[in-house]
Scaffold this active site. Structure first.
Site, PDB file in Angstrom:
ATOM      1  N   VAL A  14     -30.687 -30.654 -80.855  1.00  0.00           N
ATOM      2  CA  VAL A  14     -31.310 -31.793 -81.611  1.00  0.00           C
ATOM      3  C   VAL A  14     -30.377 -32.774 -81.937  1.00  0.00           C
ATOM      4  O   VAL A  14     -29.243 -32.277 -82.701  1.00  0.00           O
ATOM      5  CB  VAL A  14     -32.179 -31.244 -82.895  1.00  0.00           C
ATOM      6  CG1 VAL A  14     -32.909 -32.528 -83.341  1.00  0.00           C
ATOM      7  CG2 VAL A  14     -33.069 -30.198 -82.634  1.00  0.00           C
ATOM      8  N   ASP A  65     -38.921 -33.482 -73.726  1.00  0.00           N
ATOM      9  CA  ASP A  65     -37.751 -33.040 -74.454  1.00  0.00           C
ATOM     10  C   ASP A  65     -37.939 -33.319 -76.131  1.00  0.00           C
ATOM     11  O   ASP A  65     -37.305 -32.346 -76.692  1.00  0.00           O
ATOM     12  CB  ASP A  65     -36.508 -34.300 -74.028  1.00  0.00           C
ATOM     13  CG  ASP A  65     -35.440 -33.966 -74.657  1.00  0.00           C
ATOM     14  OD1 ASP A  65     -34.614 -32.955 -74.461  1.00  0.00           O
ATOM     15  OD2 ASP A  65     -34.803 -34.736 -75.390  1.00  0.00           O
ATOM     16  N   LYS A 119     -37.683 -30.616 -79.326  1.00  0.00           N
ATOM     17  CA  LYS A 119     -36.982 -30.821 -80.474  1.00  0.00           C
ATOM     18  C   LYS A 119     -37.596 -30.816 -81.756  1.00  0.00           C
ATOM     19  O   LYS A 119     -37.317 -30.191 -82.758  1.00  0.00           O
ATOM     20  CB  LYS A 119     -36.049 -32.360 -80.386  1.00  0.00           C
ATOM     21  CG  LYS A 119     -34.981 -32.069 -79.250  1.00  0.00           C
ATOM     22  CD  LYS A 119     -34.499 -33.569 -79.073  1.00  0.00           C
ATOM     23  CE  LYS A 119     -33.225 -33.252 -78.053  1.00  0.00           C
ATOM     24  NZ  LYS A 119     -32.953 -34.807 -77.358  1.00  0.00           N
TER      25      LYS A 119
HETATM   26  N1  LIG Z   1     -31.755 -36.276 -72.646  1.00  0.00           N
HETATM   27  C1  LIG Z   1     -31.760 -35.862 -73.870  1.00  0.00           C
HETATM   28  C2  LIG Z   1     -30.263 -35.047 -74.222  1.00  0.00           C
HETATM   29  C3  LIG Z   1     -30.193 -34.916 -75.776  1.00  0.00           C
HETATM   30  O1  LIG Z   1     -30.858 -33.731 -75.799  1.00  0.00           O
HETATM   31  C4  LIG Z   1     -31.644 -37.090 -74.471  1.00  0.00           C
HETATM   32  O2  LIG Z   1     -31.726 -38.385 -73.878  1.00  0.00           O
HETATM   33  O3  LIG Z   1     -31.743 -37.510 -75.708  1.00  0.00           O
END
Ligand SMILES: N[C@@H](CCO)C(=O)O
Ligand SMILES: NC(=O)c1ccc[n+]([C@@H]2O[C@H](COP(=O)([O-])OP(=O)(O)OC[C@H]3O[C@@H](n4cnc5c(N)ncnc54)[C@H](O)[C@@H]3O)[C@@H](O)[C@H]2O)c1
EC number: 1.1.1.3
Length: 351
Positions: free
Chosen positions: A154, A222, A226
């Protein structure tokens, strides 16, 4: 002086940047940190595997491109023999930085499990194992006397998990709200400046921010991972990704972004975790148009920020890099520092 040998699983942007830091700053780091670092194994889908217990020449390894393989080098193989390397390497720390798989976390979960079962400590920036199997892997680490560290899962190298987990102890956190994806925040800023979504994503890829499949950045999965990590790690929740409704930014048009900016607002992809009076934890991921006075409205580029609402301190906000090769490699280094500290305190307790 103590010493740590590393095996790098996945030799892309982040693990290469860790190798560069060790190559360029190894001696200074040894003076500062009280331990030396050496890379003794590398595996990668494209390059294959390399095991050299006396230490790999990082200048040579970093000069290799996707057209090369490790075959022909002493200890080299054209195949990425991840499990063989993880179980048989002389490394005491495994650095897992293969692609994040947001669906089932594999093969990274198996890599982490194999390392911990062999008594090796793990540092990872891969969100899959932490979000989808964090509790089980933490138990496995404890059973095997190893450490499982994942600060970079994170906010990349910005130490949000350690900051909140260690220095906000004693506070009741009722809400965590943040900009948790560098790529989408960068893309929204570029769209505000007149670029198309596709061009802005291509730029984020070139800068090393984006996932191997940038759909995860744009469609919010993503951030969903997190948010699960923050909820489970900091609020003792047991959320899965299925518990977190998500909407990404692909439905936001350049016109929306520009019109909001003209009205003094900014579109941001926001992850939220909330704990109610009964202790129940809920979470969500959605784009919001924030007014200029919102604490997260001014966070631009690949910078991330998280605001913690607490009972005794009010709102505490931390911001810093949320993506980037070197920034994320720093997270791995900070984990290795934590692993070294655990090992020293364990050794001290035995004396
Ligand atoms: N691809 C992710 C990388 C960090 O976890 C971002 O752009 O935040
Ligand atoms: N780049 C960032 O800003 C950033 C920030 C935080 C977290 N992360 C996470 O860190 C990890 C690494 O990111 P990156 O930017 O280095 O990605 P990358 O795509 O540059 O590198 C990943 C590497 O892993 C290798 N790989 C993939 N699957 C493999 C397998 N099964 N066996 C061996 N090698 C394999 C690929 O060949 C590639 O070289 C990802 O999980 C990503 O989500 C990245």
């Amino acid at each position: 002086m103590t010493h740590h040998d590393l095996a790098l699983i996945g030799f892309g942007g982040v693990n290469r940047a860790l190798a560069e830091i060790i190559r360029d700053r190894g001696e200074t780091l040894a003076d500062d940190l009280g331990f030396t670092l050496r890379v003794v194994a590398i595996t990668d889908l494209r390059l294959g595997s390399l095991m050299q217990s006396e230490g790999i020449d990082l200048h040579a390894a970093l000069a290799m491109t996707g057209a090369d393989t490790f075959a022909g080098l002493p200890g080299g193989d054209a195949e990425p023999r991840n499990h063989h390397v993880i179980r048989n390497t002389t490394a005491d720390v495994i650095s897992e930085a293969t692609f994040t798989n947001p669906i089932d976390g594999e093969p990274a979960i198996s890599h982490v499990r194999a390392a911990l079962e062999s008594g090796k400590s793990v540092t990872t920036t891969n969100k899959g194992p932490v979000a989808l199997a964090g509790a089980a892997l933490n138990r496995l680490a404890e059973e095997n006397g190893a450490s499982f560290e994942y600060e970079g899962s994170v906010m990349s190298g910005t130490p949000v998990l350690r900051l909140a987990g260690e220095t906000l102890k004693g506070l009741r956190i009722t809400r965590i709200q943040g900009i948790l994806n560098g790529t989408s925040n960068f893309v929204l800023g570029q769209m505000e400046a007149g670029k198309s979504l596709d061009d802005a994503v291509a730029e984020a890829q070139a800068l090393g921010y984006a996932e191997a499949d940038p759909t995860a950045d744009i469609e919010g999965s993503d951030v969903q991972l997190k948010v699960v990590i923050l909820a489970n790690e900091l609020l003792d929740a047991e959320l899965t990704t299925a518990d977190v409704p998500r909407t990404g930014i692909s439905g936001i048009t350049a016109t929306d972004v520009i019109a909001a900016a003209a009205a003094g607002e900014h579109w941001k992809l926001i992850g939220t975790v909330e704990r109610d009076e009964s202790g129940a934890v809920t979470a969500s991921v959605q784009p919001l148009s924030l007014s200029a006075d919102h604490p997260l409205a001014g966070i631009s580029g690949a910078t991330n920020a998280v605001a913690f609402t607490t009972d005794l301190l009010g709102t505490v906000t931390i911001s810093g890099p949320g993506a980037g090769r070197i920034e994320t490699a720093y997270a791995l280094l900070s984990d290795i520092i934590a692993i070294d500290a655990h090992q020293q305190s364990f050794a001290g307790a035995l004396r």
